[in-house]
Design a protein around this motif. Structure first.
Motif, PDB file in Angstrom:
ATOM      1  N   ILE A  32      26.582  27.282  25.883  1.00  0.00           N
ATOM      2  CA  ILE A  32      26.470  28.572  25.191  1.00  0.00           C
ATOM      3  C   ILE A  32      26.562  28.373  23.681  1.00  0.00           C
ATOM      4  O   ILE A  32      25.910  29.085  22.906  1.00  0.00           O
ATOM      5  N   ASP A  51      30.408  19.290  17.464  1.00  0.00           N
ATOM      6  CA  ASP A  51      30.625  19.029  18.890  1.00  0.00           C
ATOM      7  C   ASP A  51      31.122  17.603  19.059  1.00  0.00           C
ATOM      8  O   ASP A  51      30.751  16.714  18.288  1.00  0.00           O
ATOM      9  N   ASP A  77      35.764  16.089  17.106  1.00  0.00           N
ATOM     10  CA  ASP A  77      36.687  16.335  18.219  1.00  0.00           C
ATOM     11  C   ASP A  77      37.681  17.381  17.721  1.00  0.00           C
ATOM     12  O   ASP A  77      38.505  17.093  16.847  1.00  0.00           O
ATOM     13  N   ASN A 104      34.323  27.920  19.953  1.00  0.00           N
ATOM     14  CA  ASN A 104      33.685  27.928  21.272  1.00  0.00           C
ATOM     15  C   ASN A 104      33.933  26.644  22.072  1.00  0.00           C
ATOM     16  O   ASN A 104      33.825  26.644  23.294  1.00  0.00           O
ATOM     17  N   SER A 109      33.289  23.038  31.844  1.00  0.00           N
ATOM     18  CA  SER A 109      32.322  22.618  32.871  1.00  0.00           C
ATOM     19  C   SER A 109      32.620  21.212  33.404  1.00  0.00           C
ATOM     20  O   SER A 109      32.193  20.883  34.514  1.00  0.00           O
ATOM     21  N   TYR A 172      42.689  25.677  32.970  1.00  0.00           N
ATOM     22  CA  TYR A 172      41.659  26.305  32.136  1.00  0.00           C
ATOM     23  C   TYR A 172      41.949  27.801  31.960  1.00  0.00           C
ATOM     24  O   TYR A 172      41.936  28.329  30.842  1.00  0.00           O
ATOM     25  N   THR A 205      28.847  32.488  33.229  1.00  0.00           N
ATOM     26  CA  THR A 205      27.579  32.509  32.492  1.00  0.00           C
ATOM     27  C   THR A 205      26.748  31.281  32.843  1.00  0.00           C
ATOM     28  O   THR A 205      27.281  30.168  32.928  1.00  0.00           O
ATOM     29  N   SER A 207      25.239  28.887  31.578  1.00  0.00           N
ATOM     30  CA  SER A 207      24.951  27.871  30.565  1.00  0.00           C
ATOM     31  C   SER A 207      24.425  26.646  31.309  1.00  0.00           C
ATOM     32  O   SER A 207      24.702  26.464  32.488  1.00  0.00           O
ATOM     33  N   THR A 209      25.340  23.685  31.205  1.00  0.00           N
ATOM     34  CA  THR A 209      26.434  22.840  31.676  1.00  0.00           C
ATOM     35  C   THR A 209      27.146  23.459  32.886  1.00  0.00           C
ATOM     36  O   THR A 209      27.534  22.752  33.816  1.00  0.00           O
ATOM     37  N   GLN A 210      27.308  24.780  32.863  1.00  0.00           N
ATOM     38  CA  GLN A 210      27.936  25.482  33.990  1.00  0.00           C
ATOM     39  C   GLN A 210      27.059  25.364  35.234  1.00  0.00           C
ATOM     40  O   GLN A 210      27.543  25.094  36.331  1.00  0.00           O
TER      41      GLN A 210
HETATM   42  N1  LIG Z   1      29.840  29.256  31.074  1.00  0.00           N
HETATM   43  C1  LIG Z   1      30.747  30.118  31.553  1.00  0.00           C
HETATM   44  O1  LIG Z   1      30.646  30.590  32.676  1.00  0.00           O
HETATM   45  C2  LIG Z   1      31.893  30.555  30.706  1.00  0.00           C
HETATM   46  C3  LIG Z   1      32.678  31.641  31.137  1.00  0.00           C
HETATM   47  C4  LIG Z   1      33.755  32.046  30.356  1.00  0.00           C
HETATM   48  C5  LIG Z   1      34.038  31.395  29.179  1.00  0.00           C
HETATM   49  N2  LIG Z   1      33.255  30.337  28.785  1.00  0.00           N
HETATM   50  C6  LIG Z   1      33.594  29.681  27.535  1.00  0.00           C
HETATM   51  O2  LIG Z   1      32.476  29.713  26.685  1.00  0.00           O
HETATM   52  C7  LIG Z   1      32.441  28.512  25.909  1.00  0.00           C
HETATM   53  C8  LIG Z   1      31.141  27.777  26.134  1.00  0.00           C
HETATM   54  O3  LIG Z   1      30.926  27.603  27.516  1.00  0.00           O
HETATM   55  P1  LIG Z   1      29.891  26.556  28.093  1.00  0.00           P
HETATM   56  O4  LIG Z   1      29.479  27.040  29.412  1.00  0.00           O
HETATM   57  O5  LIG Z   1      28.861  26.248  27.101  1.00  0.00           O
HETATM   58  O6  LIG Z   1      30.937  25.358  28.298  1.00  0.00           O
HETATM   59  P2  LIG Z   1      30.757  23.810  28.241  1.00  0.00           P
HETATM   60  O7  LIG Z   1      31.931  23.224  28.892  1.00  0.00           O
HETATM   61  O8  LIG Z   1      29.474  23.441  28.776  1.00  0.00           O
HETATM   62  O9  LIG Z   1      30.660  23.532  26.689  1.00  0.00           O
HETATM   63  C9  LIG Z   1      31.686  23.314  25.868  1.00  0.00           C
HETATM   64  C10 LIG Z   1      31.180  22.578  24.641  1.00  0.00           C
HETATM   65  O10 LIG Z   1      32.329  22.089  23.978  1.00  0.00           O
HETATM   66  C11 LIG Z   1      32.128  20.714  23.683  1.00  0.00           C
HETATM   67  N3  LIG Z   1      33.429  20.058  23.624  1.00  0.00           N
HETATM   68  C12 LIG Z   1      34.226  19.684  24.650  1.00  0.00           C
HETATM   69  N4  LIG Z   1      35.343  19.104  24.182  1.00  0.00           N
HETATM   70  C13 LIG Z   1      35.250  19.102  22.840  1.00  0.00           C
HETATM   71  C14 LIG Z   1      36.081  18.631  21.800  1.00  0.00           C
HETATM   72  N5  LIG Z   1      37.243  18.026  22.065  1.00  0.00           N
HETATM   73  N6  LIG Z   1      35.670  18.808  20.523  1.00  0.00           N
HETATM   74  C15 LIG Z   1      34.499  19.419  20.239  1.00  0.00           C
HETATM   75  N7  LIG Z   1      33.655  19.868  21.187  1.00  0.00           N
HETATM   76  C16 LIG Z   1      34.031  19.720  22.479  1.00  0.00           C
HETATM   77  C17 LIG Z   1      31.228  20.179  24.779  1.00  0.00           C
HETATM   78  O11 LIG Z   1      30.578  18.971  24.380  1.00  0.00           O
HETATM   79  C18 LIG Z   1      30.289  21.350  24.963  1.00  0.00           C
HETATM   80  O12 LIG Z   1      29.213  21.285  24.047  1.00  0.00           O
HETATM   81  C19 LIG Z   1      33.664  27.711  26.304  1.00  0.00           C
HETATM   82  O13 LIG Z   1      34.744  28.041  25.465  1.00  0.00           O
HETATM   83  C20 LIG Z   1      33.946  28.221  27.697  1.00  0.00           C
HETATM   84  O14 LIG Z   1      35.282  28.032  28.051  1.00  0.00           O
HETATM   85  C21 LIG Z   1      32.196  29.918  29.523  1.00  0.00           C
END
Ligand SMILES: NC(=O)c1ccc[n+]([C@@H]2O[C@H](COP(=O)([O-])OP(=O)(O)OC[C@H]3O[C@@H](n4cnc5c(N)ncnc54)[C@H](O)[C@@H]3O)[C@@H](O)[C@H]2O)c1
Length: 266
Positions: A32, A51, A77, A104, A109, A172, A205, A207, A209-210
């Motif tokens: 996302i 990222d 990081d 974010n 995932s 989480y 959502t 995404s 990765t999800q």
């Molecule tokens: N996809 C969903 O269903 C969903 C639902 C509720 C909340 N969210 C939240 O929305 C956000 C994005 O979701 P997503 O589906 O893209 O999740 P995701 O896990 O695919 O992506 C998270 C991103 O964070 C990066 N990341 C991980 N560890 C890191 C670190 N230490 N430093 C910097 N970057 C780091 C990953 O490389 C990735 O690009 C997240 O905060 C997630 O918790 C997602």
């Protein structure tokens, strides 16, 4: 209704205007976050996609620049205090200021869904390290710039799991509840500087990765009970995050906006 030929007012334009704003999107290389980075840039913001996957962040930035918009990609990081300071400094060096921070990045995932008794202690700690310490460090790194100009927007990404108490990733879900607490308390700490701090709780959502880490059956069950009974896409979140990043939300702080198609209501 007939369209009006009158030009819209300047105030109406400025209310939702992101043009020229410098926005850091953590976790902006994939999922996302990548969509936030791209859509903020398309709205005229100058974007820093940070990222832990530096190649992904740079690819996103290259694609944005390829479209004629502005962005840089950084390997960061968020759990590492020095790396996060470097991120803020890189934004300042490239664009001269920081207007928006979208927190974010998160461990989500990559986490197996399993019974809470089976979560290794090291994995619990790692989730808190990235999802909570990381958010604290990113807020801390941008605060001096925002305080100095007495303006700033921080948007923290939580999860609708907080309202539903969704099981099977207990660490989480717990970390995302922490995001709401951090948002509320930090809003009070930063209010005197005219900096707003708000959270968004996305529903499940689709995404990239999800989707890659979930069964189709699991994702189908997450749709049930929504008022708008359809899958949620990353694009469904963009408007809410943008709203909390623009002047339109200047008197809203410490709040949590739920974007899940009307499943949880609070
Ligand atoms: N996809 C969903 O269903 C969903 C639902 C509720 C909340 N969210 C939240 O929305 C956000 C994005 O979701 P997503 O589906 O893209 O999740 P995701 O896990 O695919 O992506 C998270 C991103 O964070 C990066 N990341 C991980 N560890 C890191 C670190 N230490 N430093 C910097 N970057 C780091 C990953 O490389 C990735 O690009 C997240 O905060 C997630 O918790 C997602």
């Amino acid at each position: 209704m007939a369209a009006t030929s009158k030009a819209i007012s300047q105030a109406a334009v400025e209310r939702f205007d992101l043009r020229g704003r410098v926005a850091i999107v953590t976790g902006g290389g994939k999922g996302i976050g990548k969509i936030y980075a791209r859509e903020f840039a398309r709205a005229g913001a100058r974007v820093v996609a940070a990222d832990i996957d530096g190649d992904a962040a740079e690819t996103v930035a290259r694609e944005i620049v390829g479209e004629g918009y502005e962005a840089i990609g950084l390997r960061t990081d968020v759990a590492d205090a020095d790396a996060v300071e470097l991120m803020a400094n890189a934004a300042l060096k490239k664009y001269g200021t920081i207007d928006v921070l979208v927190n974010n990045a998160s461990l989500m995932s990559v986490l197996p869904r399993r019974d809470w008794m089976e979560i290794p202690v090291e994995e619990w700690d790692k989730v808190m390290e990235v999802n909570l310490r990381g958010m604290f460090l990113c807020c801390r790194a941008v605060a001096p710039t925002m305080k100095e100009k007495r303006a700033g927007k921080i948007v923290n990404i939580s999860s609708s799991r907080v309202w539903e108490g969704t099981p099977l990733r207990l660490h989480y879900t717990t970390s995302k509840a922490g995001v709401v607490g951090l948002t509320r308390a930090l809003a009070r700490e930063l209010g005197a500087y005219n900096i707003t701090v708000n959270a968004v709780t996305p529903g499940a959502t689709l995404s990239e990765t999800q989707v890659a880490s979930s069964s189709g059956n699991y994702l189908a069950t997450r749709v049930v009970g929504r008022s708008l009974e359809r899958p949620q896409t990353p694009e469904d979140l963009v408007g809410a995050v943008m709203f909390l990043s623009t002047a339109a939300s200047d008197f809203i702080t410490g709040q949590t906006l739920n974007v899940d198609g009307g499943k949880a209501m609070h």
